[in-house]
Structures are given as C-alpha cells and as structure tokens.
Scaffold this motif. Structure first.
Motif, PDB file in Angstrom:
ATOM      1  N   GLY A 274       0.809  -1.207   0.000  1.00 38.47           N
ATOM      2  CA  GLY A 274       0.000   0.000   0.000  1.00 38.47           C
ATOM      3  C   GLY A 274       0.844   1.259   0.000  1.00 38.47           C
ATOM      4  O   GLY A 274       0.888   2.003   0.969  1.00 38.47           O
ATOM      5  N   GLY A 275       1.524   1.503  -1.077  1.00 36.30           N
ATOM      6  CA  GLY A 275       2.351   2.711  -1.143  1.00 36.30           C
ATOM      7  C   GLY A 275       3.791   2.403  -1.485  1.00 36.30           C
ATOM      8  O   GLY A 275       4.549   3.297  -1.830  1.00 36.30           O
ATOM      9  N   GLY A 276       4.182   1.136  -1.383  1.00 37.17           N
ATOM     10  CA  GLY A 276       5.501   0.749  -1.863  1.00 37.17           C
ATOM     11  C   GLY A 276       6.576   0.851  -0.802  1.00 37.17           C
ATOM     12  O   GLY A 276       6.599   1.776   0.006  1.00 37.17           O
ATOM     13  N   SER A 277       7.456  -0.123  -0.782  1.00 36.44           N
ATOM     14  CA  SER A 277       8.553  -0.095   0.183  1.00 36.44           C
ATOM     15  C   SER A 277       9.825  -0.699  -0.376  1.00 36.44           C
ATOM     16  O   SER A 277      10.758  -0.958   0.357  1.00 36.44           O
ATOM     17  CB  SER A 277       8.140  -0.852   1.455  1.00 36.44           C
ATOM     18  OG  SER A 277       7.766  -2.180   1.147  1.00 36.44           O
ATOM     19  N   LEU A 278       9.891  -0.917  -1.683  1.00 31.12           N
ATOM     20  CA  LEU A 278      11.107  -1.430  -2.315  1.00 31.12           C
ATOM     21  C   LEU A 278      11.518  -0.494  -3.445  1.00 31.12           C
ATOM     22  O   LEU A 278      10.672   0.046  -4.162  1.00 31.12           O
ATOM     23  CB  LEU A 278      10.877  -2.831  -2.895  1.00 31.12           C
ATOM     24  CG  LEU A 278      10.734  -4.007  -1.925  1.00 31.12           C
ATOM     25  CD1 LEU A 278      10.398  -5.277  -2.687  1.00 31.12           C
ATOM     26  CD2 LEU A 278      12.002  -4.197  -1.095  1.00 31.12           C
ATOM     27  N   ASP A 279      12.823  -0.294  -3.591  1.00 27.93           N
ATOM     28  CA  ASP A 279      13.377   0.411  -4.740  1.00 27.93           C
ATOM     29  C   ASP A 279      14.071  -0.616  -5.622  1.00 27.93           C
ATOM     30  O   ASP A 279      14.657  -1.577  -5.123  1.00 27.93           O
ATOM     31  CB  ASP A 279      14.376   1.484  -4.301  1.00 27.93           C
ATOM     32  CG  ASP A 279      13.706   2.614  -3.531  1.00 27.93           C
ATOM     33  OD1 ASP A 279      12.534   2.917  -3.846  1.00 27.93           O
ATOM     34  OD2 ASP A 279      14.341   3.177  -2.611  1.00 27.93           O
ATOM     35  N   MET A 280      14.026  -0.395  -6.930  1.00 28.96           N
ATOM     36  CA  MET A 280      14.506  -1.410  -7.882  1.00 28.96           C
ATOM     37  C   MET A 280      15.723  -0.933  -8.660  1.00 28.96           C
ATOM     38  O   MET A 280      15.706   0.141  -9.266  1.00 28.96           O
ATOM     39  CB  MET A 280      13.375  -1.757  -8.857  1.00 28.96           C
ATOM     40  CG  MET A 280      13.623  -2.984  -9.691  1.00 28.96           C
ATOM     41  SD  MET A 280      13.308  -4.486  -8.729  1.00 28.96           S
ATOM     42  CE  MET A 280      13.513  -5.736  -9.995  1.00 28.96           C
ATOM     43  N   PHE A 281      16.792  -1.741  -8.605  1.00 30.94           N
ATOM     44  CA  PHE A 281      17.963  -1.530  -9.454  1.00 30.94           C
ATOM     45  C   PHE A 281      17.848  -2.416 -10.693  1.00 30.94           C
ATOM     46  O   PHE A 281      17.579  -3.613 -10.571  1.00 30.94           O
ATOM     47  CB  PHE A 281      19.254  -1.908  -8.722  1.00 30.94           C
ATOM     48  CG  PHE A 281      19.752  -0.879  -7.739  1.00 30.94           C
ATOM     49  CD1 PHE A 281      20.598   0.137  -8.157  1.00 30.94           C
ATOM     50  CD2 PHE A 281      19.387  -0.940  -6.402  1.00 30.94           C
ATOM     51  CE1 PHE A 281      21.082   1.076  -7.253  1.00 30.94           C
ATOM     52  CE2 PHE A 281      19.856  -0.010  -5.485  1.00 30.94           C
ATOM     53  CZ  PHE A 281      20.710   1.009  -5.908  1.00 30.94           C
ATOM     54  N   TYR A 282      18.067  -1.827 -11.866  1.00 28.96           N
ATOM     55  CA  TYR A 282      18.128  -2.575 -13.119  1.00 28.96           C
ATOM     56  C   TYR A 282      19.577  -2.499 -13.606  1.00 28.96           C
ATOM     57  O   TYR A 282      20.012  -1.447 -14.073  1.00 28.96           O
ATOM     58  CB  TYR A 282      17.191  -1.970 -14.170  1.00 28.96           C
ATOM     59  CG  TYR A 282      15.731  -1.970 -13.794  1.00 28.96           C
ATOM     60  CD1 TYR A 282      14.866  -2.924 -14.307  1.00 28.96           C
ATOM     61  CD2 TYR A 282      15.207  -1.002 -12.932  1.00 28.96           C
ATOM     62  CE1 TYR A 282      13.510  -2.931 -13.973  1.00 28.96           C
ATOM     63  CE2 TYR A 282      13.865  -0.998 -12.587  1.00 28.96           C
ATOM     64  CZ  TYR A 282      13.021  -1.960 -13.104  1.00 28.96           C
ATOM     65  OH  TYR A 282      11.684  -1.952 -12.778  1.00 28.96           O
ATOM     66  N   PRO A 283      20.365  -3.577 -13.473  1.00 28.82           N
ATOM     67  CA  PRO A 283      21.787  -3.511 -13.853  1.00 28.82           C
ATOM     68  C   PRO A 283      21.988  -3.029 -15.278  1.00 28.82           C
ATOM     69  O   PRO A 283      21.238  -3.395 -16.186  1.00 28.82           O
ATOM     70  CB  PRO A 283      22.264  -4.954 -13.665  1.00 28.82           C
ATOM     71  CG  PRO A 283      21.359  -5.486 -12.595  1.00 28.82           C
ATOM     72  CD  PRO A 283      20.016  -4.876 -12.887  1.00 28.82           C
TER      73      PRO A 283
END
Length: 586
Positions: A274-283
């Motif tokens: 509900g609002g997000g809690s992960l950040d995503m790295f794209y190598p």
C-alpha cells in the motif's frame, strides 16, 4: 500484437461484419420483442419452443497449471472468458487454473509423471528446454508467450539510497559485489536450482564475471556468500524482508535488505504494502527476463487443442493485455509500462527500458547451475585423467592435442571451486607405478589448505599443466576405476558432495585387468546409498565407448557422458554433477 484467426465465425467478443440497421428498424424490432415476450416465455416453460442449449452447457474443459506469480492473472482472465461466453467452435471455454512452482512441474514431467493439466505456463522457457533436452516420454509444446518481466535487485529504501539509487547505476558484478561487501545490506535470493529468477540472474552474473581477470573465482566467491541467504522459492524469499520499518525488524540479521527479484514480484510486494517499500535496481549490463511460455502437455484432443489456441489468442487481446499489466507484467518487448515500473520501485535513470540481453544458452545455464551445486554443498572430487598415448592425438581445428584441450578444460573447471572444496588428481595408462596402471599425482584435499609455498589449488593447477601422454601407454581403465572408487568411498566426507570423475578417450586395453562384469559387480558392492559417491565417467573423442561408460557409472548411481571435443569436459562434468546432486535429493 498481430491479428489471430479464431475458430468461431466472427471470434468471441468480435463484431458482426454485416451493416448496422437504422435506429427506426431497431425500435420497431424492440417493440415486437416486447409484445411477444410474455407469450414466448410461456411457450418455453411448457416445452413448446426451444432455442437450443447454452454454450455453457457443454464447455471445453481445460486444466492449466501456472507459475504462482502469474496464476492469479490467468485465473482472472479465465473467469472473464467464462462470463463473456468466449467460445471455441461454438463451445464455451472452461479453463481451471492451478498454481504450482515451475520446478516441481518440470521435475515431475522429467520423471515421466504427467501433471493433472493439459496446459502449462511456467515462469521461464528454461524449464521447457530442460525437459525437451532429455527427450522424455511426455511432450511439452510451447505455442507462444503470455507475458514477461525483467529481473533486477530490489532493496529497502535506506539500503538503496546508501548505494546512490536511483542516479547511480551498476553492472551485475558491481551491484552484487557492493551488496555482499556491506554486511548490513544482506542480499538474498531464491535457490537457482528451484528458481528461474535466481538461475537467470546468477548466469548473468557469471557471464559478466567471465570477462574480468579472476572473474571466475570472484563469481564463485559471490555464489558462496549468496548461498548463505537463499530461500527455497521465489515466494519464500520475499518473506525474508523486514515485516515493518521498526528498528528491530530493520536491524534483524535474519532479515534481508536486498533481494534478487523480478520486477513483477517487486510490483506485487509494493502493491500489497500500500504505497511501496522497495526500490529497484536494473543492472546496466542487462536484465534477463522471465518469459512465461504457454505450452501444451502431452497429447490433446482436437477440441482441446483448438480451445487452447483460442484461450492463448484471447490472452493477447487488448483487454487481457491490460489485465496482465494490472498484475505487474509486461506485455511487449519494446515497451516498459510506466505504471508497472513505478509501482515496482523503478525510477529514471535506472536502465529499465534497455533491451533484454540475449537469452542465456542452455550450456551457460547448466554450467552456472553446476557451479552453484558445488558451491552450496561444497564438494569432494577426485579427477582421474587418461594419460595413454592416444591423448596425443590432435583435436581437429584447434592445433592442440586431446591432452592439451583436456588440461585447459580442467583448469577452467578448477576455477569454479571454492577454498572449502576438496579436489584431487590421478592419472592412468598401463603400468605407471610398478604393476599399477594409475598414479596419484595430488591427493584429494581442501583447496584452501597451505601446501609449502602455495595452496592445494596451486598444486593442482601445476599438476594439471604438467599432464602429458605416456609414450606407447595403453588404457588401463578397469583396474584404475576400481582402485579410484575404493579410495573415494573409503575417504567419504560427510556434508559434502562426493564424486569420482574418470576421463578416458578409449576402451580398456589391459589384457590382465579385471573384466567389465567383475568391475561392475565390485562397484555395486562398494556403493552405499547412505554415503553416495556417484561415478561420473566421461568418454572423450571418437574412440571412447559412451555405452560402456554409462553401464559402468550407473552401477554407482552416477552417469556416463560423452564429448566429441575435450573442451566440452567442463560443462558436461558440471551437468553430471547437477544430475547426481538432484538424485541425491530425492
């Protein structure tokens, strides 16, 4: 998406190609319908009139087993198809979707157990390739892809910010290396033996490391560290994240701050949060993708086949593509839906729109999985190399002898082992050590152990490089195999993967040796299921006997392999190790 032909006249949900009637005609028709409705209803109730059965009365029933991440979307699509009376040849589609881990389905099919489903949507083509490569008794036929999602590294916000997210980008080696060096980040992943996400990411990492000096050893070290924080499945690895943002949870050493994860898995996690809690790295060197192939299993009836094609075509319609995106999947190789990327924790300038790298080859995947199997469990392997005069034969197109190419392949394999692994080396021909056909060059000991001015690894590298064919030497295969197997079983190391690897380019040429049947009998007596030591016998070149290698090795629960070129030894050896390790888990 392109157009697709449908079994029905116009296609379910499609429009009638006839000209639309004028509004006045429609109004008149409506009045007539209303006028006769009451009488018609009474006639139907009395059985005087019949309009025929509904398509729902006799549907084409299909069972579909799907990867757990995409199963909810396919269930939703199947229910919409039923509500919309989507038909195949006039009969409604009744598709029942069941979620099951892809590796479990693949293992069952490979073992000859037909799943209780005619259709299968695993999360990756690699599972289908693994089955078809073994030419099993059950046919699995892919007919297209349903969706896709790239793989990257998702992190809790504080961890991501510490690495400069989103402005700083990393290669796979740099990103994983940075995460592993900072113990507070605690990087986790799903077991590559059971997870396409884990295996594809690990293969990308290994491939990238191969281009760096000392990269093989670096990749193996990363695998060793990563193996300490692996989970059995993709769903379980998500459960290792902190349960909330409290200091207790964030500081819990059992909780991971970063995960090797698909974009869709991060999307699903953030949506649920509900609002997000992960950040995503794209190598920046490319994100491999899960590609969700749609496949038929075993033989389908004509009605089932046509209904299956009808359903996969239905999934390609715009409304169903939007549905898949709603669940966090990508439906085009050219476009990255902004809403999906944002909810998954992606942000510019992370390279989430970059083209997917070329899919890893089956050999690369197998090599990575073999290295992982050894790395996780640690290994105790004794390698026995044929040093007969025939090893001096040239390998066509290389300018090198069989022995030269064999040494190169063995040295590459050695680089994938960690300091905890125990490796030894024997050579054999005929009468190398008095009446014995074999000679122990380096006893099987831990690679990290100090030996004089160097380590066991240094000692082995030197011994591999020093291998030379014995002039006029014949092949003393049987006596050597028995002696080496006795030594391997008597020195069994608990908690490690124990195996004996025998490489030969010919058949037994020692007339005074034990017979093949007596050898097999003795090997069977030495074999102990509680302390397994599979024999992996690799027949090298055109003069070796693959059938004999299989017969001898199978007496120990091992496998016989063959290679036309000694350069293939490394990948074949790792493949055999994976197969033997899998049997040990049964």
């Amino acid at each position: 998406m392109g157009r697709h032909s449908l079994p029905d006249q116009y296609g379910a949900g499609g429009s009638d190609p006839r000209p639309r009637a004028r509004r006045r005609t429609v109004a008149v028709a409506t009045v007539l319908v209303l006028a006769v409705a009451g009488g018609t209803a009474g006639a139907v109730k009395s059985g005087l009139l019949s309009f025929g059965s509904s398509c729902q009365d006799n549907p084409v029933r299909l069972k579909l087993t799907a990867s757990p991440d995409i199963a909810p979307a396919l269930t939703d699509a199947a229910e919409q198809a039923r509500r919309s009376d989507i038909t195949s040849d006039g009969r409604c589609l009744a598709v029942t979707v069941t979620a099951r881990d892809s590796y479990k389905v693949a293992d069952a099919i490979a073992a000859g157990k037909k799943p209780d489903a005619q259709l299968w949507v695993p999360d990756s083509q690699l599972w289908i390739d693994r089955i078809t490569a073994d030419n099993g008794p059950i046919d699995v036929t892919p007919v297209g892809a349903v969706a896709s999602t790239p793989i990257g590294v998702a992190m809790m916000p504080a961890a991501a910010k510490s690495l400069g997210w989103p402005k700083k980008t990393y290669s796979w080696v740099d990103l994983v290396g940075a995460a592993l060096q900072d113990k507070s980040l605690r990087l986790g992943a799903a077991d590559p033996a059971r997870s396409a996400t884990g295996l594809l990411a690990l293969t990308q990492l290994s491939t990238a490391a191969a281009g760096i000096k000392g990269g093989d050893t670096q990749a193996a070290a990363m695998m060793k560290t990563l193996s300490q924080r692996t989970s059995d499945s993709d769903s379980q690895v998500v459960d290792t994240l902190p349960r909330d943002t409290s200091g207790t949870e964030l500081g819990n050493p059992k909780r991971n701050q970063a995960l090797v994860l698909s974009e869709q898995a991060a999307y699903a996690y953030n949506s649920a949060a509900g609002g997000g809690s992960l950040d995503m790295f794209y190598p920046k060197d490319g994100s491999p993708r899960l590609d969700y192939p749609f496949a038929t299993v075993d033989e389908l009836t004509t009605d089932e086949s046509r209904a299956a094609l009808r359903f996969v075509n239905y999934l390609r319609q715009p409304a169903q593509l939007r549905l898949l995106q709603k669940y966090g999947f990508r439906t085009s190789d050219e476009e990255a839906p902004e809403a999906v990327v944002a909810e998954a924790g992606g942000s510019s300038p992370q390279p989430y729109t970059e083209p997917t790298p070329q899919p890893a080859s089956a050999a690369a995947l197998q090599e990575t999985l073999g290295t992982w199997t050894i790395t996780v469990q640690s290994a105790r392997l004794t390698t026995v190399v044929d040093a007969s005069s025939s090893m001096a034969q040239p390998v066509p197109g290389t300018g090198q002898s069989r022995m030269d190419v064999t040494k190169g392949s063995l040295l590459r394999a050695l680089a994938t082992f960690t300091p905890e692994d125990e490796i030894g080396l024997w050579e054999f021909s005929t009468k190398l050590d008095g009446a014995r056909d074999y000679r122990v060059l380096v006893p099987t000991e831990r690679l990290g152990d100090q030996k004089g001015d160097g380590t066991q690894r240094d000692r082995l590298s030197a011994a591999f490089n020093a291998l030379e064919p014995v002039p006029h030497g014949a092949t003393g295969l049987y006596d050597t195999t028995l002696a080496a197997y006795r030594a391997a079983t008597s020195s069994y190391a608990m908690g490690k993967f124990n195996a004996l690897v025998v490489l030969t380019d010919g058949v037994n040429q020692d007339p005074g040796s034990i017979s093949r049947s007596a050898l097999i009998t003795q090997l069977q007596k030495l074999t102990d299921p509680a302390r397994p030591v599979p024999l992996i016998m690799i027949a090298v070149g055109p003069d070796a006997d693959r059938q004999e290698a299989e017969q001898i090795a199978e007496a120990t629960g091992g496998s016989g392999q063959s290679v036309s070129n000694p350069s293939q030894i490394q990948s074949v050896m790792l493949k055999a190790i994976v197969a033997a390790g899998s049997r040990g888990d049964d």
